[in-house]
Scaffold this motif. Structure first.
Motif, PDB file in Angstrom:
ATOM      1  N   GLY A 562       0.769  -1.232   0.000  1.00 28.29           N
ATOM      2  CA  GLY A 562       0.000   0.000   0.000  1.00 28.29           C
ATOM      3  C   GLY A 562       0.795   1.274   0.000  1.00 28.29           C
ATOM      4  O   GLY A 562       0.210   2.360  -0.095  1.00 28.29           O
ATOM      5  N   THR A 563       2.114   1.191   0.101  1.00 30.82           N
ATOM      6  CA  THR A 563       2.919   2.409   0.149  1.00 30.82           C
ATOM      7  C   THR A 563       4.327   2.079  -0.341  1.00 30.82           C
ATOM      8  O   THR A 563       4.590   0.967  -0.811  1.00 30.82           O
ATOM      9  N   ALA A 564       5.236   3.058  -0.222  1.00 25.46           N
ATOM     10  CA  ALA A 564       6.613   2.850  -0.665  1.00 25.46           C
ATOM     11  C   ALA A 564       7.272   1.767   0.179  1.00 25.46           C
ATOM     12  O   ALA A 564       6.912   1.557   1.339  1.00 25.46           O
ATOM     13  N   PRO A 565       8.236   1.049  -0.380  1.00 28.23           N
ATOM     14  CA  PRO A 565       8.865  -0.037   0.373  1.00 28.23           C
ATOM     15  C   PRO A 565       9.677   0.471   1.551  1.00 28.23           C
ATOM     16  O   PRO A 565      10.037   1.645   1.643  1.00 28.23           O
ATOM     17  N   TYR A 566       9.935  -0.447   2.493  1.00 29.14           N
ATOM     18  CA  TYR A 566      10.871  -0.148   3.571  1.00 29.14           C
ATOM     19  C   TYR A 566      12.243   0.130   2.967  1.00 29.14           C
ATOM     20  O   TYR A 566      12.551  -0.294   1.846  1.00 29.14           O
ATOM     21  N   GLN A 567      13.072   0.822   3.722  1.00 28.29           N
ATOM     22  CA  GLN A 567      14.428   1.128   3.272  1.00 28.29           C
ATOM     23  C   GLN A 567      15.419   0.658   4.331  1.00 28.29           C
ATOM     24  O   GLN A 567      15.286   1.022   5.507  1.00 28.29           O
ATOM     25  N   VAL A 568      16.379  -0.126   3.923  1.00 27.65           N
ATOM     26  CA  VAL A 568      17.416  -0.621   4.820  1.00 27.65           C
ATOM     27  C   VAL A 568      18.754  -0.043   4.368  1.00 27.65           C
ATOM     28  O   VAL A 568      19.169  -0.245   3.224  1.00 27.65           O
ATOM     29  N   TYR A 569      19.385   0.675   5.269  1.00 24.54           N
ATOM     30  CA  TYR A 569      20.679   1.291   4.990  1.00 24.54           C
ATOM     31  C   TYR A 569      21.749   0.648   5.857  1.00 24.54           C
ATOM     32  O   TYR A 569      21.480   0.179   6.965  1.00 24.54           O
ATOM     33  N   VAL A 570      22.966   0.685   5.355  1.00 25.81           N
ATOM     34  CA  VAL A 570      24.151   0.506   6.191  1.00 25.81           C
ATOM     35  C   VAL A 570      24.850   1.858   6.203  1.00 25.81           C
ATOM     36  O   VAL A 570      25.167   2.415   5.142  1.00 25.81           O
ATOM     37  N   LEU A 571      25.071   2.404   7.401  1.00 26.23           N
ATOM     38  CA  LEU A 571      25.586   3.769   7.467  1.00 26.23           C
ATOM     39  C   LEU A 571      26.596   3.917   8.596  1.00 26.23           C
ATOM     40  O   LEU A 571      26.626   3.131   9.550  1.00 26.23           O
ATOM     41  N   THR A 572      27.404   4.929   8.463  1.00 30.00           N
ATOM     42  CA  THR A 572      28.293   5.388   9.536  1.00 30.00           C
ATOM     43  C   THR A 572      28.066   6.886   9.705  1.00 30.00           C
ATOM     44  O   THR A 572      27.792   7.606   8.725  1.00 30.00           O
ATOM     45  N   ALA A 573      28.168   7.341  10.930  1.00 34.93           N
ATOM     46  CA  ALA A 573      27.924   8.757  11.206  1.00 34.93           C
ATOM     47  C   ALA A 573      29.126   9.594  10.787  1.00 34.93           C
ATOM     48  O   ALA A 573      30.275   9.171  10.912  1.00 34.93           O
ATOM     49  N   LYS A 574      28.845  10.766  10.288  1.00 36.21           N
ATOM     50  CA  LYS A 574      29.903  11.731  10.023  1.00 36.21           C
ATOM     51  C   LYS A 574      30.389  12.314  11.352  1.00 36.21           C
ATOM     52  O   LYS A 574      29.648  12.292  12.334  1.00 36.21           O
ATOM     53  N   PRO A 575      31.621  12.799  11.401  1.00 33.64           N
ATOM     54  CA  PRO A 575      32.133  13.340  12.676  1.00 33.64           C
ATOM     55  C   PRO A 575      31.208  14.400  13.247  1.00 33.64           C
ATOM     56  O   PRO A 575      30.739  15.287  12.531  1.00 33.64           O
ATOM     57  N   GLU A 576      30.946  14.284  14.547  1.00 31.12           N
ATOM     58  CA  GLU A 576      30.085  15.262  15.203  1.00 31.12           C
ATOM     59  C   GLU A 576      30.947  16.280  15.938  1.00 31.12           C
ATOM     60  O   GLU A 576      32.089  15.994  16.317  1.00 31.12           O
ATOM     61  N   PRO A 577      30.441  17.454  16.163  1.00 30.42           N
ATOM     62  CA  PRO A 577      31.211  18.478  16.886  1.00 30.42           C
ATOM     63  C   PRO A 577      31.318  18.131  18.365  1.00 30.42           C
ATOM     64  O   PRO A 577      30.597  17.278  18.880  1.00 30.42           O
ATOM     65  N   ALA A 578      32.208  18.813  19.043  1.00 28.11           N
ATOM     66  CA  ALA A 578      32.344  18.622  20.490  1.00 28.11           C
ATOM     67  C   ALA A 578      31.137  19.216  21.195  1.00 28.11           C
ATOM     68  O   ALA A 578      30.448  20.096  20.676  1.00 28.11           O
ATOM     69  N   ALA A 579      30.879  18.701  22.387  1.00 29.91           N
ATOM     70  CA  ALA A 579      29.733  19.183  23.156  1.00 29.91           C
ATOM     71  C   ALA A 579      29.886  20.664  23.485  1.00 29.91           C
ATOM     72  O   ALA A 579      30.996  21.163  23.738  1.00 29.91           O
ATOM     73  N   VAL A 580      28.770  21.369  23.477  1.00 30.31           N
ATOM     74  CA  VAL A 580      28.777  22.792  23.795  1.00 30.31           C
ATOM     75  C   VAL A 580      29.046  22.960  25.289  1.00 30.31           C
ATOM     76  O   VAL A 580      28.364  22.349  26.121  1.00 30.31           O
ATOM     77  N   PRO A 581      30.048  23.736  25.664  1.00 31.93           N
ATOM     78  CA  PRO A 581      30.339  23.902  27.098  1.00 31.93           C
ATOM     79  C   PRO A 581      29.244  24.691  27.810  1.00 31.93           C
ATOM     80  O   PRO A 581      28.527  25.474  27.202  1.00 31.93           O
ATOM     81  N   HIS A 582      29.122  24.427  29.096  1.00 30.94           N
ATOM     82  CA  HIS A 582      28.190  25.126  29.978  1.00 30.94           C
ATOM     83  C   HIS A 582      26.725  24.894  29.597  1.00 30.94           C
ATOM     84  O   HIS A 582      25.855  25.712  29.913  1.00 30.94           O
ATOM     85  N   ALA A 583      26.469  23.805  28.870  1.00 34.98           N
ATOM     86  CA  ALA A 583      25.083  23.437  28.566  1.00 34.98           C
ATOM     87  C   ALA A 583      24.631  22.412  29.595  1.00 34.98           C
ATOM     88  O   ALA A 583      25.214  22.297  30.686  1.00 34.98           O
ATOM     89  N   PHE A 584      23.615  21.626  29.297  1.00 34.64           N
ATOM     90  CA  PHE A 584      23.138  20.615  30.240  1.00 34.64           C
ATOM     91  C   PHE A 584      24.234  19.579  30.471  1.00 34.64           C
ATOM     92  O   PHE A 584      24.919  19.166  29.531  1.00 34.64           O
ATOM     93  N   ASN A 585      24.364  19.129  31.706  1.00 30.00           N
ATOM     94  CA  ASN A 585      25.464  18.223  32.037  1.00 30.00           C
ATOM     95  C   ASN A 585      24.991  16.834  32.457  1.00 30.00           C
ATOM     96  O   ASN A 585      25.766  16.069  33.010  1.00 30.00           O
ATOM     97  N   GLN A 586      23.712  16.491  32.221  1.00 33.13           N
ATOM     98  CA  GLN A 586      23.240  15.130  32.481  1.00 33.13           C
ATOM     99  C   GLN A 586      22.152  14.786  31.467  1.00 33.13           C
ATOM    100  O   GLN A 586      21.448  15.655  30.993  1.00 33.13           O
ATOM    101  N   GLY A 587      22.069  13.507  31.146  1.00 29.22           N
ATOM    102  CA  GLY A 587      21.029  13.063  30.218  1.00 29.22           C
ATOM    103  C   GLY A 587      21.341  13.365  28.776  1.00 29.22           C
ATOM    104  O   GLY A 587      21.511  12.469  27.946  1.00 29.22           O
ATOM    105  N   LEU A 588      21.468  14.640  28.441  1.00 30.99           N
ATOM    106  CA  LEU A 588      21.734  15.084  27.075  1.00 30.99           C
ATOM    107  C   LEU A 588      22.851  16.116  27.079  1.00 30.99           C
ATOM    108  O   LEU A 588      22.912  16.973  27.965  1.00 30.99           O
ATOM    109  N   GLN A 589      23.717  16.035  26.088  1.00 29.82           N
ATOM    110  CA  GLN A 589      24.719  17.066  25.852  1.00 29.82           C
ATOM    111  C   GLN A 589      24.385  17.762  24.539  1.00 29.82           C
ATOM    112  O   GLN A 589      24.058  17.112  23.546  1.00 29.82           O
TER     113      GLN A 589
END
Length: 743
Positions: A562-589
């Motif tokens: 009934g719709t477009a097919p599922y999509q299966v990828y193999v992927l790697t993440a591109k480099p992410e930046p360093a965490a922003v200083p003085h932001a939240f320090n637990q749970g999420l950066q």
């Protein structure tokens, strides 16, 4: 004595058990005396069991079956079923039904089989009921019309509480006839018990109180005090788990239903549209409220590949359905005339009094009154309603329309035989031919609908079938195992499919994280290496974020009906930046020193995206999900205020979370935004019941934690960057075209 009367039987089966001999004799009588019953059984069983794994398996189906599975795994007592469309929690009886297949296998397929078997039995029971009270011809026609109805078939296979209704409704009517027509005692107890069962499947069955009241009026002499007392005790036992929950919540669901009755009412013909849907599904569009058709829009959305759309058979089918409507009207008219007619045997009595006495004396007329009250009274009452109506609200009227159609055919033959004996033969054969044409037309209609549904010849982004969902997860896990990948990420852009994929992913061999991407999006960190990524729909946002933040290769496109097919990828993440200083320090950066405004030129779509890193790892646990509440407000510039809640079944430390907000083209964006965030864990809400533990569909929020900065503030302010001008994405071919090429 038995041996003397039947020496041949004793000689034939002397070496067989008595039960076996009885079974063979019964089978022989069925084959020789009731061959039409076998035809009815074959047709109904085939259409309800064949390719049953392609029926819809969305949020409701997964929620109900998971409650049954969780009850088996945990040993807890279900106190409710799933949440109804009105917002209340349903009683739990259906969960106990599904605990039988869930105890044998975690695969929901066996729950679908259970529903199909009950609906097959409903067709066969219709045959026995109508044959018993209205003759063999009427019984055969009613059952075959029921078995081949596209509307009835649509609600006869998937895991929905109300899909059990046809079997128990015809059983309920059968019990009423035992008291009303045959004047048997004990019927009232079973009628009340069955009504309690029916209400637990769906609240619309309260309208069956109308025919029950008629049966009580006509057959009150058969009701005993002990029947009333025992029925009250049975109802108390039947509803005891639900009563415990309602008592615990101070009857919140009951109060909710009462509040709904105070809403503004509407007077329209929507109830009639839904009723006729079971007779004429291709002509009548039952949904006046288009939003109400979201779940079932695959029923009325055939695409160009539809078998009926590509042939001239649809003209024949339309004619057959119109003929079916005429038979329904004829059945109602004939039944009404037979009820209202009187013999004028005593001219000294007033006509109304005479008619009432004849009605009280005629069990045949009383049976017709009961059937008409069952079919007509709810439609008249529901012309005025305060809630949005759905097609499944009217399942409790099945198989009534087909009984009336069969009565029309049988009564025409009987009336001609009585008033015009000379025309009996030609009338009989003409009526037989008419019935065969209608049944054949419905058979062609259900066959084409069956093939269209099984092949996906319809358009519905909200449709999710069990086979394709299981196959997509299997393909993703196979790729992960072949490439020695240790993580599988699964996303869904619709809430209705998320719960289904969430439950099915529990059986995956590779650790799997399922996330609802309605408000957020999760990708691995660079350190995770290659991962398998499965997405369930053609979502431009997914394509865009994968293009910007990962190196992704599309490796498989499992089909999706009934719709477009599922999509299966193999992927790697591109480099992410360093965490922003003085932001939240637990749970999420926070990884975004500035929120990015991303634009996809090919789809003319754009999003404001905020990038986070998840600090804590959470393993998959029993009925547990991990969530993030994210709030964004404009600090300067264009007003903006939005809340998102993102949940996932597990997390890995370092996972990247992308909070996205869609923007219309040309809408200005704020120069700065203020962010607030909190984390929580959603788990079952257990209720201690002495040595037992009860639970419901609801999940309680635990361990809620508001995120704070180093200096104790609960918010941070960042600027926005418009990548439409600084770093535009290149134009790419549309996802649909790409997937079509790959397929």
């Amino acid at each position: 004595m038995t041996q003397a009367l039947h020496p041949d039987k004793q000689e034939t089966y002397s070496d067989q058990p008595e039960g076996y001999a009885r079974f063979v004799a019964m089978a022989r009588r069925l084959l020789l005396g009731w061959p039409e019953a076998l035809l009815i059984l074959f047709i109904s069983a085939f259409f309800r069991l064949a390719r049953i794994d392609t029926v819809i398996f969305n949020d409701d189906e997964a929620g109900v079956f998971r409650l049954a599975h969780d009850a088996i795994v945990s040993g807890w007592l279900p106190l409710t079923s799933n949440r109804a469309s009105l917002g209340n929690l349903n009683p739990p009886l259906v969960v106990y039904f599904f605990m039988l297949p869930a105890s044998l296998s975690a695969n929901p397929l066996w729950g679908e089989v259970l529903v199909a078997l009950f609906n097959t039995a409903a067709v066969l029971l219709t045959y026995f009921f109508v044959r018993r009270y209205y003759g063999r011809l009427a019984g055969t026609v009613a059952a075959l019309l029921f078995a081949t109805s596209v509307g009835a078939w649509t609600f006869s296979r998937n895991i929905w509480p109300q899909n059990f209704l046809p079997f128990f409704v015809i059983l309920f009517i059968f019990v009423l006839f035992l008291g009303l027509v045959e004047r048997r005692k004990g019927w009232f107890f079973w009628a009340i018990v069955l009504l309690g069962v029916l209400y637990q499947f769906h609240g619309s069955t309260l309208y069956l109180l109308i025919p029950l009241a008629a049966a009580v009026i006509f057959a009150y002499k058969t009701i005993r005090l002990r029947d009333i007392l025992l029925s009250l005790v049975a109802l108390l036992l039947l509803f005891s788990p639900y009563i415990i929950w309602e008592w615990h919540t101070h009857f919140a669901d009951v109060l909710l239903l009462f509040d709904l009755t105070k809403q503004q009412t509407h007077i329209d013909t929507e109830a009639l549209h839904f009723y006729l849907f079971f007779i004429h599904p291709t002509l009548i569009k039952p949904y006046i409220d288009l939003s109400a058709s979201f779940r079932d829009n695959h029923i009325n959305s055939p695409n160009g590949s539809s078998i009926l759309a590509q042939s001239h058979l649809h003209l024949f089918i339309q004619g057959v359905y119109l003929l079916g409507l005429l038979l329904l009207l004829g059945g109602i008219l004939i039944a009404s005339v037979q009820i209202l007619a009187d013999s004028a045997s005593d001219p000294h009595k007033h006509r109304v009094v005479r008619w009432w006495h004849e009605l009280r004396a005629s069990s045949y007329k009383q049976g017709l009154v009961l059937i008409l009250l069952w079919q007509i009274a709810p439609l008249l009452l529901l012309t005025r309603h305060s809630v949005v109506l759905f097609a499944h609200y009217f399942i409790f009227l099945l198989p009534g329309p087909f009984i009336l159609m069969a009565l029309c055919i049988a009564q025409i033959v009987a009336l001609v035989k009585y008033y015009r004996p000379a025309l009996e033969r030609i009338t009989r054969y003409s009526i037989y031919a008419l019935a065969m044409v209608v049944i054949l037309g419905q058979l062609i209609g259900i066959s084409s609908a069956f093939l269209d549904m099984s092949a996906g010849h319809f358009s519905s982004a909200a449709f999710n079938d069990l086979h394709d969902a299981q196959n997509a997860l299997y393909v993703a896990n196979q790729i992960a195992q072949q490439r020695h990948i240790q993580r599988v990420y699964v996303t869904s852009s619709t809430y209705s499919t998320t719960r289904a994929l969430d439950y099915l992913a529990l059986q995956a061999k590779t650790p799997t994280e399922v996330v609802d991407i309605d408000g957020c999006f999760i990708l691995p960190s660079v350190s995770a290496g290659p991962v398998v990524f499965l997405t369930s729909s053609n979502d431009v946002r997914v394509e865009t974020l994968l293009h910007v933040y990962t190196n992704a290769t599309l490796v498989a496109t499992p089909p999706h009906l009934g719709t477009a097919p599922y999509q299966v990828y193999v992927l790697t993440a591109k480099p992410e930046p360093a965490a922003v200083p003085h932001a939240f320090n637990q749970g999420l950066q926070l990884l975004s020193p500035a929120a990015q405004f991303i634009h996809d030129f090919s789809a003319n779509a754009q999003w404001l995206t905020i990038r986070w890193s998840i600090m804590n790892a959470h393993s998959t646990a029993f009925r547990t999900s991990y969530g993030f509440n994210l709030r964004v407000q404009s600090a300067a510039g264009t007003p903006l205020s939005s809340d998102h809640s993102c949940t996932t079944t597990s997390t890995w430390s370092g996972d990247q979370l992308f909070d996205t907000y869609g923007y219309k083209a040309g809408t200005p964006i704020p120069a700065q935004i203020t962010l607030q965030a909190s984390t929580f864990i959603a788990q079952p809400q257990p209720l201690a019941l002495g040595p037992l533990t009860g639970f419901t569909y609801y999940e309680s929020i635990a361990a809620r934690q508001a995120l704070l900065t180093d200096n104790g503030k609960n918010s941070i302010t960042i600027s926005t960057v418009d990548t439409r001008t600084t770093d535009p994405l290149p134009k790419r071919e549309s996802v649909v075209r790409k997937l079509a090429h790959l397929a």
